[in-house]
Enzyme design. Structure first.
Site, short mmCIF file in Angstrom:
data_model
loop_
_atom_site.label_atom_id
_atom_site.label_comp_id
_atom_site.label_asym_id
_atom_site.label_seq_id
_atom_site.Cartn_x
_atom_site.Cartn_y
_atom_site.Cartn_z
N LYS A 1 3.09 -2.37 -8.69
CA LYS A 1 4.45 -2.01 -9.06
C LYS A 1 5.46 -2.62 -8.09
O LYS A 1 6.51 -3.09 -8.48
CB LYS A 1 4.57 -0.49 -9.05
CG LYS A 1 5.95 0.02 -9.39
CD LYS A 1 6.01 0.45 -10.81
CE LYS A 1 7.39 0.76 -11.30
NZ LYS A 1 7.70 0.03 -12.53
N LYS B 1 6.11 -8.41 -20.88
CA LYS B 1 5.53 -7.07 -21.07
C LYS B 1 4.16 -7.18 -21.69
O LYS B 1 3.21 -6.56 -21.27
CB LYS B 1 6.48 -6.29 -21.98
CG LYS B 1 6.64 -4.82 -21.76
CD LYS B 1 7.49 -4.38 -20.62
CE LYS B 1 7.18 -5.01 -19.32
NZ LYS B 1 8.07 -4.77 -18.25
N GLU C 1 1.55 -8.67 -19.28
CA GLU C 1 1.26 -7.76 -18.16
C GLU C 1 0.20 -6.73 -18.54
O GLU C 1 -0.71 -6.47 -17.76
CB GLU C 1 2.53 -6.97 -17.80
CG GLU C 1 3.45 -7.61 -16.80
CD GLU C 1 4.65 -6.73 -16.48
OE1 GLU C 1 5.38 -6.35 -17.42
OE2 GLU C 1 4.86 -6.41 -15.30
N ARG D 1 1.27 2.00 -5.87
CA ARG D 1 1.56 1.00 -4.84
C ARG D 1 0.33 0.14 -4.53
O ARG D 1 0.39 -0.77 -3.71
CB ARG D 1 2.03 1.69 -3.56
CG ARG D 1 3.28 2.51 -3.76
CD ARG D 1 3.71 3.14 -2.46
NE ARG D 1 4.09 2.14 -1.49
CZ ARG D 1 5.28 1.56 -1.44
NH1 ARG D 1 6.20 1.91 -2.29
NH2 ARG D 1 5.55 0.66 -0.53
N HIS E 1 10.19 -29.04 -29.77
CA HIS E 1 9.96 -29.96 -28.64
C HIS E 1 8.62 -29.73 -27.95
O HIS E 1 8.44 -30.10 -26.80
CB HIS E 1 11.11 -29.84 -27.63
CG HIS E 1 12.44 -30.20 -28.21
ND1 HIS E 1 12.72 -31.45 -28.70
CD2 HIS E 1 13.56 -29.46 -28.42
CE1 HIS E 1 13.96 -31.48 -29.16
NE2 HIS E 1 14.49 -30.28 -29.01
N ASN F 1 1.13 0.10 5.85
CA ASN F 1 1.59 -0.63 4.67
C ASN F 1 2.40 -1.81 5.17
O ASN F 1 3.40 -1.61 5.87
CB ASN F 1 2.47 0.27 3.79
CG ASN F 1 3.21 -0.51 2.72
OD1 ASN F 1 2.69 -1.50 2.21
ND2 ASN F 1 4.40 -0.08 2.38
N GLY F 2 1.96 -3.02 4.82
CA GLY F 2 2.71 -4.20 5.25
C GLY F 2 1.76 -5.31 5.65
O GLY F 2 0.57 -5.29 5.31
N TRP G 1 -3.59 -2.01 -1.51
CA TRP G 1 -3.58 -3.23 -2.32
C TRP G 1 -3.87 -4.36 -1.35
O TRP G 1 -3.09 -4.65 -0.45
CB TRP G 1 -2.22 -3.41 -2.97
CG TRP G 1 -2.16 -4.53 -3.96
CD1 TRP G 1 -2.72 -4.57 -5.21
CD2 TRP G 1 -1.49 -5.79 -3.81
NE1 TRP G 1 -2.43 -5.75 -5.83
CE2 TRP G 1 -1.69 -6.52 -5.00
CE3 TRP G 1 -0.75 -6.37 -2.78
CZ2 TRP G 1 -1.17 -7.79 -5.20
CZ3 TRP G 1 -0.23 -7.64 -2.98
CH2 TRP G 1 -0.44 -8.34 -4.18
N CYS H 1 0.84 -1.19 0.00
CA CYS H 1 0.00 0.00 0.00
C CYS H 1 0.88 1.24 0.00
O CYS H 1 2.09 1.15 0.14
CB CYS H 1 -0.85 0.03 1.27
SG CYS H 1 -1.73 -1.50 1.57
N GLU I 1 11.41 -11.04 -21.80
CA GLU I 1 10.91 -9.74 -21.35
C GLU I 1 9.80 -9.24 -22.29
O GLU I 1 8.80 -8.67 -21.84
CB GLU I 1 12.06 -8.73 -21.25
CG GLU I 1 11.67 -7.31 -20.88
CD GLU I 1 11.00 -7.18 -19.52
OE1 GLU I 1 10.90 -8.16 -18.78
OE2 GLU I 1 10.53 -6.06 -19.22
C1 G6P Z 1 6.19 -6.63 -9.84
C2 G6P Z 1 6.07 -5.74 -11.05
C3 G6P Z 1 7.07 -6.17 -12.12
C4 G6P Z 1 8.47 -6.16 -11.54
C5 G6P Z 1 8.57 -7.06 -10.31
C6 G6P Z 1 9.89 -6.92 -9.59
O1 G6P Z 1 5.72 -7.89 -10.13
O2 G6P Z 1 4.76 -5.80 -11.57
O3 G6P Z 1 7.00 -5.28 -13.22
O4 G6P Z 1 9.38 -6.56 -12.51
O5 G6P Z 1 7.55 -6.71 -9.37
O6 G6P Z 1 9.96 -5.65 -9.04
P1 G6P Z 1 11.30 -4.97 -8.57
O7 G6P Z 1 10.87 -3.67 -7.97
O8 G6P Z 1 11.93 -5.88 -7.57
O9 G6P Z 1 12.15 -4.80 -9.77
#
Ligand code: G6P
Length: 603
Positions: free
Chosen positions: A598, A481, A484, A27, A500, A100-101, A74, A2, A477
């Protein structure tokens, strides 16, 4: 996970808190709420859903006060609902908190308090903090917070206000980030710097179990014995407009476009006269016989790219582990291992746990982190900072790119120190890396073909990404992306693995995105492209060594020439843009994709 904020000062706290929450929404955005303290007691307004819902509520029934706390949530314990939203109050309405936590022993505390006749209104773990603090309250808020924190197990960043001490805003943290901002008109607590940047760039980074007591005119810090401690403020150089959208429709697009500058700044910090350079130069790689990289999500993919670069240049074994696996697998690391921890936020719970496990086993830890003062940055032996500035879009772009260049430079430096490459080769490789920002700029001036092609791809249910060698690592990646932000199922495969299994999924009009920047493997990846086209697939072929000609089923997008080891930095830009425009054409909430956050500060 959060975002929290608090304000005490001479101005109305309500707009200040709402504005701060806007910058913390990345967050979490399940619900938001605000508690204002004034002569009438607390006024709490909280609401499930996006912050805009709370803003509307507040605009219909304006409140005013000079001290308050706010929260954007969250959900972890208890569904997203009005009642589970923060702030939470104790039974007697004396203490209000934002948290938050995760409080791991909340059930035990709740049972104990219920036996004493205290009734709970929410399903959250956080409410126990308000109830407990109230039950402990002696009239001295610092004492109360110490007793409360001593009873809590788990992680927290807490903002607390108390009716008995209406001239104070109190905060404490453990394992979750918290900063204190100080300004002429008042003082702040927040989960992150952008939340206060509109008012001040003077901040204190809180360490675990430090207590901050804010008044209108100042801030004092205490330890868990209630003894005053001295802390120095830091001046943040990020300006607020760097944390804003800068005219783009989404933060993600803005952040993609910022990459040339981010690459330049980050490269400069590592090969010019920056702190990163000093740290890289001080590292004695000959002390280690192994490198282990651990991270989550995109940061893990950066590690996958780095594995190819380190192994190629340093001729040293590199293992890449997902942090969530590493932490529980009895990892083979010891004092002879260098563990590289990659994290944009520096607060990802799994990555923090992996880092601590590596330290416990005696490894030397080196982090690559974007958020200054974050937990991982503070706890590792060495920290390299990506100079990406605040990244707001949930899907990382610029921070990922900055991670890559730091990893390249690290690999080149290690290879030089190990005598695996000559001085001339080292210089040539650094020149190649230094050419990336200009090449990225050129690519971003020619985004039309990607944009147009992406617009034709919104109908796909599934998209595959293939590549070989380091192109495979960056395909991972590209695929992450896409899923996501566009919610299209996607997988990345090493080209040679198609036969395979995955090839059975290729049928008429399946889309395959193929990447080709390893010239020596061009024929191999091209034969994969032919195999899928002959089974009805369409292919988007992205690379800098493609010899094929475009056709009805084959679209080609050219990339600038570059040493194949550093090509992921270029291919990823068009992969990011491809995902972005697919999602944009689907009209999705790109900066806040569903179910994602995030910074994942819970396991
Ligand atoms: C979340 C985000 C990802 C990110 C991952 C690791 O899952 O949605 O986009 O790559 O966390 O986050 P960090 O802050 O450790 O790079």
């Amino acid at each position: 996970m959060c975002g929290i904020i608090g304000y005490i000062g001479t101005e109305n706290a309500v707009p200040i808190i709402l504005d701060g929450l806007k910058r913390l929404e990345y967050r979490g955005y399940d619900s938001s709420g605000i508690a204002i303290m004034n002569n009438d007691g607390f006024t709490v307004v909280k609401q499930k859903g996006r912050l805009s819902a709370l803003e509307e509520l507040v605009s219909r029934k304006p409140i005013e006060g000079f001290i308050g706390i706010g929260h954007t949530r969250w959900a972890t314990h208890g569904e997203p609902s009005d009642i589970n939203s923060h702030p939470h109050l104790g039974n007697q309405n004396k203490i209000a908190i934002v948290h938050n936590g995760i409080i791991e022993n909340y059930k035990q505390i709740k049972e104990r308090l219920e036996q004493k006749g205290i009734s709970f209104v929410s399903q959250t773990d956080s409410e126990v903090i308000a109830q407990l603090a109230e039950s402990y309250h002696t009239g001295d808020i610092v004492e109360t917070i110490i007793r409360t924190a001593n009873a809590l197990e788990g992680s927290y960043a807490l903002g607390i206000i108390c009716l008995d001490e209406p001239d104070k805003l109190v905060a404490i943290k453990k394992d979750n980030p918290l900063i204190v901002g100080v300004s002429e008109h008042g003082n702040f607590i927040a989960s992150d710097v952008p939340a206060v940047l509109a008012h001040t760039n003077k901040v204190y980074y809180m360490n675990d179990k430090e207590i901050a007591v804010l008044t209108k005119t100042g801030v004092e810090f205490y330890d868990m014995d209630g003894e005053p401690i001295h802390k120095e403020p830091e001046i943040v150089t990020w300006s607020l407009d760097r944390a804003e959208k800068g005219g783009y429709e989404h933060f993600m697009l803005k952040e993609i476009m910022e990459q040339p500058r981010v690459l330049k700044d980050t490269i400069q910090s590592a090969i010019g006269d920056g702190d990163n350079r000093r740290i890289i130069e001080s590292l004695d790689i000959s002390r280690f016989n192994r490198i282990v990289i651990t991270a989550c999500g995109s940061a893990y993919n950066a590690g996958m790219v780095a594995k190819y670069v380190f192994e190629q240049l340093c001729r040293m074994t590199v293992e890449v582990d997902l942090a969530s696996e590493f932490r529980y697998k009895d990892p083979i690391v010891d004092k002879d291992t260098l563990v590289i921890i990659i994290s944009q936020s520096g607060e990802t719970a799994d990555t923090i746990a992996a880092m601590r496990e590596a330290k416990r086993r005696g490894a030397t830890t080196l982090s690559i982190v974007n958020v200054i003062g974050s937990t991982i940055a503070r706890e590792t032996d060495y920290t390299l900072y990506t100079i990406a500035g605040p990244e707001i879009a949930v899907a990382t772009t610029k921070a990922f790119s900055a991670q890559l260049v730091l990893l390249y430079i690290l690999a080149v430096s290690f290879a030089g120190k190990l005598g695996k490459i000559s001085k001339e080769t080292e210089e040539k490789l650094l020149e190649d890396i230094a050419s990336l920002p200009d090449k990225a700029t050129g690519m971003l001036e020619r985004i039309d073909p990607v944009q147009k092609y992406a617009a034709t791809c919104v109908g796909y249910k599934s998209i595959f990404f293939i590549g070989r060698n380091i192109d495979y690592a960056i395909a991972l990646e590209g695929s992450l992306k896409l899923k996501e932000i566009s919610y299209i199922h996607s997988e990345a495969y090493a080209g040679g693995e198609l036969k395979h299994g995955t090839i059975s999924l290729i049928e008429d009009n399946t889309l395959v995105v193929a990447i080709s920047c390893c010239e020596r493997l061009y024929e191999k990846i091209y034969s994969n492209v032919e195999q899928v086209i002959s089974r009805g697939a369409k292919v988007l072929f992205i690379g800098n060594c493609i010899k094929a000609v475009p056709g009805e089923r084959l679209e080609i997008i050219e990339l600038p020439d570059i040493n194949e080891l550093f090509a992921p930095s270029l291919s990823v830009i068009y992969l990011q843009l491809f995902s972005y425009y697919v999602a944009a054409n689907k009209g999705l909430d790109i900066d806040k994709p569903r179910n994602l956050a995030k910074s994942v500060t819970v396991e």
